[in-house]
Design a protein around this motif. Structure first.
Motif, PDB file in Angstrom:
ATOM      1  N   ILE A 186       0.832  -1.196   0.000  1.00  0.00           N
ATOM      2  CA  ILE A 186       0.000   0.000   0.000  1.00  0.00           C
ATOM      3  C   ILE A 186       0.874   1.256   0.000  1.00  0.00           C
ATOM      4  CG2 ILE A 186      -1.891   1.200   1.160  1.00  0.00           C
ATOM      5  CD1 ILE A 186      -2.585  -1.593   0.158  1.00  0.00           C
ATOM      6  N   LYS A 187       0.551   2.185  -0.908  1.00  0.00           N
ATOM      7  CA  LYS A 187       1.274   3.447  -1.019  1.00  0.00           C
ATOM      8  C   LYS A 187       2.774   3.221  -1.205  1.00  0.00           C
ATOM      9  CE  LYS A 187      -2.038   6.490  -0.641  1.00  0.00           C
ATOM     10  NZ  LYS A 187      -2.138   7.376   0.529  1.00  0.00           N
ATOM     11  N   PHE A 188       3.124   2.227  -2.016  1.00  0.00           N
ATOM     12  CA  PHE A 188       4.533   1.967  -2.292  1.00  0.00           C
ATOM     13  C   PHE A 188       5.151   3.134  -3.062  1.00  0.00           C
ATOM     14  CE2 PHE A 188       7.686  -0.738  -4.861  1.00  0.00           C
ATOM     15  CZ  PHE A 188       8.685  -0.551  -3.916  1.00  0.00           C
ATOM     16  N   HIS A 189       4.355   3.764  -3.928  1.00  0.00           N
ATOM     17  CA  HIS A 189       4.853   4.857  -4.760  1.00  0.00           C
ATOM     18  C   HIS A 189       4.292   6.191  -4.276  1.00  0.00           C
ATOM     19  CE1 HIS A 189       7.026   2.736  -7.972  1.00  0.00           C
ATOM     20  NE2 HIS A 189       6.187   1.758  -7.740  1.00  0.00           N
ATOM     21  N   SER A 503      -3.799   3.112  -8.345  1.00  0.00           N
ATOM     22  CA  SER A 503      -3.365   4.343  -7.710  1.00  0.00           C
ATOM     23  C   SER A 503      -1.879   4.225  -7.390  1.00  0.00           C
ATOM     24  CB  SER A 503      -4.200   4.622  -6.465  1.00  0.00           C
ATOM     25  OG  SER A 503      -3.898   5.879  -5.917  1.00  0.00           O
ATOM     26  N   ARG A 504      -1.475   4.377  -6.139  1.00  0.00           N
ATOM     27  CA  ARG A 504      -0.064   4.297  -5.770  1.00  0.00           C
ATOM     28  C   ARG A 504       0.318   2.948  -5.180  1.00  0.00           C
ATOM     29  NH1 ARG A 504       0.926   9.435  -2.120  1.00  0.00           N
ATOM     30  NH2 ARG A 504      -1.282   9.270  -1.640  1.00  0.00           N
ATOM     31  N   SER A 505      -0.601   2.013  -5.203  1.00  0.00           N
ATOM     32  CA  SER A 505      -0.387   0.714  -4.560  1.00  0.00           C
ATOM     33  C   SER A 505      -0.217  -0.390  -5.598  1.00  0.00           C
ATOM     34  CB  SER A 505      -1.563   0.377  -3.632  1.00  0.00           C
ATOM     35  OG  SER A 505      -1.767   1.410  -2.690  1.00  0.00           O
ATOM     36  N   ILE A 506       0.407  -1.493  -5.162  1.00  0.00           N
ATOM     37  CA  ILE A 506       0.631  -2.660  -6.005  1.00  0.00           C
ATOM     38  C   ILE A 506       0.040  -3.878  -5.305  1.00  0.00           C
ATOM     39  CG2 ILE A 506       2.361  -4.088  -7.153  1.00  0.00           C
ATOM     40  CD1 ILE A 506       4.241  -1.727  -7.090  1.00  0.00           C
ATOM     41  N   PHE A 507      -0.635  -4.733  -6.078  1.00  0.00           N
ATOM     42  CA  PHE A 507      -1.278  -5.909  -5.506  1.00  0.00           C
ATOM     43  C   PHE A 507      -0.869  -7.159  -6.288  1.00  0.00           C
ATOM     44  CE2 PHE A 507      -4.035  -2.262  -4.720  1.00  0.00           C
ATOM     45  CZ  PHE A 507      -4.197  -2.330  -3.344  1.00  0.00           C
ATOM     46  N   ILE A 508      -0.799  -8.265  -5.576  1.00  0.00           N
ATOM     47  CA  ILE A 508      -0.454  -9.556  -6.150  1.00  0.00           C
ATOM     48  C   ILE A 508      -1.657 -10.485  -6.011  1.00  0.00           C
ATOM     49  CG2 ILE A 508       1.062 -11.576  -6.017  1.00  0.00           C
ATOM     50  CD1 ILE A 508       2.447  -9.146  -7.099  1.00  0.00           C
ATOM     51  N   TRP A 509      -2.037 -11.124  -7.126  1.00  0.00           N
ATOM     52  CA  TRP A 509      -3.172 -12.036  -7.161  1.00  0.00           C
ATOM     53  C   TRP A 509      -2.698 -13.440  -7.509  1.00  0.00           C
ATOM     54  CZ3 TRP A 509      -8.135  -9.613  -6.632  1.00  0.00           C
ATOM     55  CH2 TRP A 509      -8.107  -8.223  -6.712  1.00  0.00           C
ATOM     56  N   LYS A 510      -3.315 -14.434  -6.860  1.00  0.00           N
ATOM     57  CA  LYS A 510      -3.040 -15.835  -7.150  1.00  0.00           C
ATOM     58  C   LYS A 510      -4.357 -16.589  -7.270  1.00  0.00           C
ATOM     59  CE  LYS A 510       1.540 -16.160  -5.001  1.00  0.00           C
ATOM     60  NZ  LYS A 510       2.381 -16.872  -4.023  1.00  0.00           N
ATOM     61  N   PRO A 511      -4.346 -17.774  -7.884  1.00  0.00           N
ATOM     62  CA  PRO A 511      -5.605 -18.531  -8.023  1.00  0.00           C
ATOM     63  C   PRO A 511      -6.165 -18.947  -6.673  1.00  0.00           C
ATOM     64  CG  PRO A 511      -3.932 -19.356  -9.541  1.00  0.00           C
ATOM     65  CD  PRO A 511      -3.237 -18.413  -8.611  1.00  0.00           C
ATOM     66  N   LYS A 512      -7.474 -19.014  -6.613  1.00  0.00           N
ATOM     67  CA  LYS A 512      -8.135 -19.465  -5.398  1.00  0.00           C
ATOM     68  C   LYS A 512      -7.909 -20.956  -5.203  1.00  0.00           C
ATOM     69  CE  LYS A 512     -11.858 -16.059  -5.304  1.00  0.00           C
ATOM     70  NZ  LYS A 512     -13.315 -15.830  -5.444  1.00  0.00           N
ATOM     71  N   THR A 513      -7.888 -21.356  -3.945  1.00  0.00           N
ATOM     72  CA  THR A 513      -7.773 -22.769  -3.604  1.00  0.00           C
ATOM     73  C   THR A 513      -9.079 -23.247  -3.000  1.00  0.00           C
ATOM     74  OG1 THR A 513      -6.885 -22.228  -1.418  1.00  0.00           O
ATOM     75  CG2 THR A 513      -5.297 -22.542  -3.209  1.00  0.00           C
ATOM     76  N   GLU A 514      -9.224 -24.546  -2.898  1.00  0.00           N
ATOM     77  CA  GLU A 514     -10.469 -25.103  -2.364  1.00  0.00           C
ATOM     78  C   GLU A 514     -10.648 -24.762  -0.903  1.00  0.00           C
ATOM     79  OE1 GLU A 514     -10.439 -29.236  -3.129  1.00  0.00           O
ATOM     80  OE2 GLU A 514     -10.563 -29.012  -5.316  1.00  0.00           O
ATOM     81  N   THR A 515      -9.557 -24.483  -0.203  1.00  0.00           N
ATOM     82  CA  THR A 515      -9.646 -24.175   1.229  1.00  0.00           C
ATOM     83  C   THR A 515      -9.889 -22.691   1.481  1.00  0.00           C
ATOM     84  OG1 THR A 515      -7.258 -23.893   1.326  1.00  0.00           O
ATOM     85  CG2 THR A 515      -8.136 -26.091   1.797  1.00  0.00           C
ATOM     86  N   ASP A 516     -10.000 -21.910   0.402  1.00  0.00           N
ATOM     87  CA  ASP A 516     -10.222 -20.467   0.562  1.00  0.00           C
ATOM     88  C   ASP A 516     -11.360 -20.015  -0.342  1.00  0.00           C
ATOM     89  OD1 ASP A 516      -9.964 -17.886   1.358  1.00  0.00           O
ATOM     90  OD2 ASP A 516      -8.326 -17.421  -0.011  1.00  0.00           O
ATOM     91  N   PRO A 517     -12.615 -20.397  -0.038  1.00  0.00           N
ATOM     92  CA  PRO A 517     -13.744 -20.042  -0.900  1.00  0.00           C
ATOM     93  C   PRO A 517     -14.020 -18.550  -0.872  1.00  0.00           C
ATOM     94  CG  PRO A 517     -14.517 -21.037   1.138  1.00  0.00           C
ATOM     95  CD  PRO A 517     -13.028 -21.173   1.149  1.00  0.00           C
ATOM     96  N   THR A 518     -14.820 -18.113  -1.850  1.00  0.00           N
ATOM     97  CA  THR A 518     -15.112 -16.689  -1.984  1.00  0.00           C
ATOM     98  C   THR A 518     -15.838 -16.140  -0.768  1.00  0.00           C
ATOM     99  OG1 THR A 518     -15.306 -17.036  -4.369  1.00  0.00           O
ATOM    100  CG2 THR A 518     -16.185 -14.980  -3.480  1.00  0.00           C
ATOM    101  N   VAL A 530       1.173  -3.249   7.447  1.00  0.00           N
ATOM    102  CA  VAL A 530       2.446  -2.767   7.942  1.00  0.00           C
ATOM    103  C   VAL A 530       2.701  -1.400   7.340  1.00  0.00           C
ATOM    104  CG1 VAL A 530       4.910  -3.215   8.112  1.00  0.00           C
ATOM    105  CG2 VAL A 530       3.307  -5.118   8.122  1.00  0.00           C
ATOM    106  N   TYR A 531       3.088  -0.432   8.162  1.00  0.00           N
ATOM    107  CA  TYR A 531       3.296   0.937   7.698  1.00  0.00           C
ATOM    108  C   TYR A 531       4.777   1.181   7.495  1.00  0.00           C
ATOM    109  CZ  TYR A 531      -1.448   1.462   9.334  1.00  0.00           C
ATOM    110  OH  TYR A 531      -2.788   1.298   9.514  1.00  0.00           O
ATOM    111  N   GLY A 532       5.106   1.730   6.328  1.00  0.00           N
ATOM    112  CA  GLY A 532       6.502   1.995   6.018  1.00  0.00           C
ATOM    113  C   GLY A 532       6.708   3.452   5.680  1.00  0.00           C
ATOM    114  N   SER A 533       7.409   3.732   4.550  1.00  0.00           N
ATOM    115  CA  SER A 533       7.845   5.102   4.248  1.00  0.00           C
ATOM    116  C   SER A 533       6.976   5.820   3.244  1.00  0.00           C
ATOM    117  CB  SER A 533       9.273   5.066   3.700  1.00  0.00           C
ATOM    118  OG  SER A 533       9.294   4.319   2.501  1.00  0.00           O
ATOM    119  N   GLY A 534       5.958   5.192   2.673  1.00  0.00           N
ATOM    120  CA  GLY A 534       5.226   5.867   1.609  1.00  0.00           C
ATOM    121  C   GLY A 534       3.766   6.080   1.889  1.00  0.00           C
ATOM    122  N   SER A 535       3.293   5.767   3.106  1.00  0.00           N
ATOM    123  CA  SER A 535       1.868   5.835   3.402  1.00  0.00           C
ATOM    124  C   SER A 535       1.621   6.792   4.544  1.00  0.00           C
ATOM    125  CB  SER A 535       1.336   4.443   3.756  1.00  0.00           C
ATOM    126  OG  SER A 535       0.008   4.504   4.188  1.00  0.00           O
TER     127      SER A 535
END
Length: 579
Positions: A186-189, A503-518, A530-535
């Motif tokens: 979040i707010k990496f850039h 926006s200024r954030s980057i997200f990573i997506w992976k396929p859903k698994t059977e143990t993690d339903p919608t 976690v808060y760092g230097s850009g948020s």
């Protein structure tokens, strides 16, 4: 019930210089806008789009007020002589914000946008219906003719079968949609994300650039391992390519008119090309670089500017070769370049002059393309298919994705036109449909969506996976925590992973698994922030994920409140910061 996988997020907090950055960005935005607006068609297109979306932030509430009691003329004259204004009368009639006529309204009602009935559909640009009732919104494949089975046997087919198709695997791998939010930075850039690129050998490393010219390197498996280089460029970082001979070197193209070669380990960069050696002398002379690609066979770096010219660079000697070549209409921006993966001497370019053009890089001359592919408006991007290079995929501002199935065939008209929402009227990074590099059938493409959809009362902008052979929507990827638009998307070349810039954030997506339903994914509230230097954190305790220099489509969705919070310290150096 199996264990639930929780999405992880990194928040970046910026120091006291935020206000200064915000003010300086306005000047940068004016410079970028004035330079890129040399093409009159772009201004007309943006004006047309803004006409469709005027006042689309929120529908204004009707204000009613009783007019003041009529006063005698003498009293009214006395009020005017004393400097007082007369009574204000407010009309109760409904007035459309788009066409200014009475009797109807247009704009957002909650999470749904209502079109003006006096204007064409904002999605397909055709009259007779609105966006809500548009047949292309109901079924994306509406009006699309599926790709036929080719059974011709011409000499060109023989060349394709014998030289190119043999390199392509005949077994189609299982295709998995990365539709589960795995983690986020979040707010990496400091400004909106403009480009993304996966490292070719370090599978977990993602490279990103932003509107201010900052370069980010993030290991999304080791969530906190990230570094930013803020001395690479002075404004928008438009394109990046990793050197195929040395994966530690990154080439970047920027709107400051420079090409930079940066060592990813040290952050030390050197300028390969500077088109503005005399500095800023006004928008009529300022050159910006948007398109860039590598010709691996010849060791060439090909770049193009906003005046329609192409430049050739020898990446080994770091020198320019020959003179600039006009490949698009003079004064129009070249938005992208792509070398054919099977035949690198074949070059594909796209531009603001409403054309995508095919060139022979061995015989580059002005006004001598092998083919010119006409479009209705500005062409944001054009790509050859990743395996055979036999297909072409373009994204145009007229809300059309066009596909040519055969570069040796008839190129006067596309094989298919797919209506998709990516025409925008704000300062966003242009939407670009890109092939899935892992798909051997060369049919799957990914692109972000501009028009929002109503999901449980929240306006979300999905990321669409499209079957380009039929026009069908394979999947729409979204998360209730991401209410901003995601115009920048990149699929991993090896793994089933999607990276998106919102926006200024980057997200990573992976396929859903059977143990993690919608259902469990939506109901889950425990997330690690976690808060760092850009948020920065708002005074009300919520997390601001909107851009501070431009509106990236934050539809006002409610941000989830984190239950777990951890803080880390930021260490900054000269031109480099680590978290």
């Amino acid at each position: 019930m199996g264990p639930v996988t929780r999405a992880r997020f990194v928040h970046n907090r910026r120091g006291g210089g935020a206000a200064v950055e915000e003010g300086s960005d306005e000047e940068e935005e004016r410079q970028d806008t004035s330079s890129s607006s040399s093409d009159e068609e772009v201004d007309e297109d943006e004006a047309e789009a803004s006409g469709e979306e005027v006042g689309d932030e929120e529908e204004e509430e009707e204000v009613t007020a009783e007019p003041a009691a009529k006063e005698p003329p003498a009293a009214a004259a006395g009020d005017k002589s004393n400097g007082r204004k007369g009574p204000i009368t407010i009309s109760l009639k409904k007035v459309c914000k788009v066409c200014k006529r009475t009797g109807h309204e247009a704009g957002f009602k909650g999470a749904v946008y209502i079109d003006c009935p006096m204007k064409p559909c904002f999605l397909c640009k055709m009259p007779g219906h609105t966006t809500l009732t548009c047949p292309h919104r109901v079924a994306m494949e509406h009006g699309v003719i599926p790709a036929p089975r080719r059974n011709t046997n011409t000499s060109l087919d023989y060349v394709f079968q014998s030289q190119i198709k043999g390199k392509i695997s005949m077994v189609k791998p299982r295709f998995l949609i990365p539709n589960r939010l795995e983690c986020g930075n979040i707010k990496f850039h400091q400004r909106r994300v403009t480009c993304l690129e996966f490292h070719p050998t370090k599978n977990n490393v993602l490279l990103s650039g932003d509107k201010k010219g900052l370069l980010g390197v993030w290991d999304y498996v080791k969530l906190h391992e990230k570094v930013t280089y803020d001395s690479v460029h002075s404004c928008i970082l438009n394109t990046m390519k990793i050197d195929t001979a040395n994966d530690g070197i990154l080439y970047t193209a920027s709107s400051d008119g420079t090409i930079s070669s940066t060592d990813l380990d040290t952050g030390i960069g050197s300028s390969l090309l500077n088109l503005n050696p005399n500095g800023w002398n006004g928008p009529s002379t300022w050159r910006m670089i948007y398109g860039m690609d590598l010709n691996t066979d010849k060791g060439l770096l090909l770049v193009a500017d906003n005046f329609g010219f192409l430049y050739l660079l020898d990446r080994r000697s770091k020198t320019r070769i020959g003179h600039p070549i006009l490949i698009h209409k003079k004064g129009s921006k070249v938005t992208g370049l792509h070398c054919n993966p099977a035949r690198p001497e074949v070059l594909l370019s796209s531009g603001n002059d409403h054309y995508a053009r095919i060139w022979d890089a061995r015989k580059l001359e002005a006004n001598s393309p092998l083919a010119s592919l006409a479009h209705g408006r500005v062409v944001n991007s054009a790509y050859f298919s990743p395996q055979s290079g036999n297909k072409i995929l373009t994204t145009c501002q007229d809300n059309r994705i066009r596909v040519w199935d055969y570069i040796f065939g008839n190129l006067e008209s596309p094989s298919r036109e797919i209506v998709h929402s990516h025409d925008f009227n704000r300062h966003l990074t242009p939407f670009k449909a890109e092939w899935d590099p892992k798909d051997y059938s060369e049919t799957v493409a990914v692109i972000g969506r501009y028009i929002s959809e109503n999901y449980n009362g929240v306006a979300l902008h999905p990321i669409d996976f499209i079957d380009t052979s039929s026009g069908k929507l394979l999947a729409e990827v979204m998360d209730p925590d991401i209410t901003t638009i995601s115009p920048v998307n990149k699929l991993h070349p090896k793994d089933d992973i999607l990276a998106s810039g919102s926006s200024r954030s980057i997200f990573i997506w992976k396929p859903k698994t059977e143990t993690d339903p919608t259902e469990e994914r939506i109901k889950r509230k425990d997330k690690e922030y976690v808060y760092g230097s850009g948020s920065r954190k708002k005074s009300n305790g919520k997390h601001d994920n909107s851009s501070d220099d431009d509106s990236d489509g934050d539809s006002g969705g409610k941000n989830k409140k984190a239950k777990k919070t951890r803080f880390t310290h930021a260490v900054k150096g000269k031109g480099k910061s680590k978290v």
